[in-house]
Enzyme design. Sequence first.
Site, PDB file in Angstrom:
ATOM      1  CG  HIS A  59      39.730  38.512  39.627  1.00 16.62           C
ATOM      2  ND1 HIS A  59      39.289  39.711  39.121  1.00 16.62           N
ATOM      3  CD2 HIS A  59      40.206  38.784  40.869  1.00 16.62           C
ATOM      4  CE1 HIS A  59      39.512  40.668  40.013  1.00 16.62           C
ATOM      5  NE2 HIS A  59      40.052  40.124  41.099  1.00 16.62           N
ATOM      6  CD  GLU A  60      40.775  36.218  43.944  1.00 13.66           C
ATOM      7  OE1 GLU A  60      41.856  36.588  44.429  1.00 13.66           O
ATOM      8  OE2 GLU A  60      39.754  36.931  43.957  1.00 13.66           O
ATOM      9  CG  HIS A  63      44.702  39.525  42.412  1.00  7.38           C
ATOM     10  ND1 HIS A  63      44.906  40.814  42.023  1.00  7.38           N
ATOM     11  CD2 HIS A  63      43.360  39.407  42.616  1.00  7.38           C
ATOM     12  CE1 HIS A  63      43.740  41.453  41.983  1.00  7.38           C
ATOM     13  NE2 HIS A  63      42.790  40.622  42.331  1.00  7.38           N
ATOM     14  CG  ASP A 162      41.082  43.684  42.928  1.00  4.34           C
ATOM     15  OD1 ASP A 162      41.620  43.211  43.940  1.00  4.34           O
ATOM     16  OD2 ASP A 162      40.613  42.994  42.014  1.00  4.34           O
TER      17      ASP A 162
HETATM   18 ZN   LIG Z   1      40.808  41.068  42.730  1.00  5.04          ZN
END
Ligand SMILES: [Zn+2]
Length: 271
Positions: A59-60, A63, A162
């Site tokens: 997930h990171e 980003h 987010d």
């Molecule tokens: Zn996030």
Amino acid sequence: MLGWSINLFRVFGIQLAMHVSFLLLLAYVGYDGWTEGGWFGAVVNMLLVVAFFVCVVLHELGHSLTARRYGVQVPRILLMPIGGMAEFDRIPRQPRAELLITAAGPAVNFAIVAVLVVALGLPHGFPLHVEFEDSLTGVGHLLLYWNAIMGTFNLLPVFPMDGGRIFRALLARKLDYLRATYWAALIGKILAGVLACVAAVYFKNPFVTVLFIFIFFAGDAEYRLLLRREREAEHWAAWAKRLAAAQAATPPQNPDDPSPPPPPLILHGPN
Ligand SMILES: [Zn+2]
């Protein structure tokens, strides 16, 4: 407090680090597994936590790798018991860039869900009354479920989660960036306070309670940091304007042979 971390390895050139409190989480889930299933239970529980945090790292990375396309430096991803944090040197102010960078995290979770649904189908009772088999398929279903929750949970409009960043980016299309952050942070703090109480009183979930308390203060801190940077930028802009006015007011020595224009100003700050 965030300085107490252990560097693990680099991924796509980004240092992956683990906060020391993460060891407490591993010890806690290991002990929990041990009381139910001895050493086997302890190892299974700890491997499940590692699998969960692999999804957090993905997930990171969603980003971080999107942010790098916009020239943002990402020195580190820090794992903590309440989740992961990618450290950016700055956040682009273009709403479109912030939208894409932010949406890329939950998009990774939903992509994992899609792959697991194709491979294994949905678990029984998904999404509200899920039952997991005691098998490898069960582990896959557990990961599917966690990713669905992680993707959805992060989209709550609680700045700086987010969903809150997406909300800020949408507000920034209409409002000045600082005002947009002010409103996103204010609404985020109210929601974080309410959700912390709901998690504590109704769900009796200490992890989620601590997470929302952390988010409450993180949203406030990010707004204050932005406010300080804006004031510094205003200060330097006013200083540059005064200097330019003073230089313009000095008449050239000979009107027919004006001296060369002054070199461009080098401003110290705000970065
Ligand atoms: Zn996030």
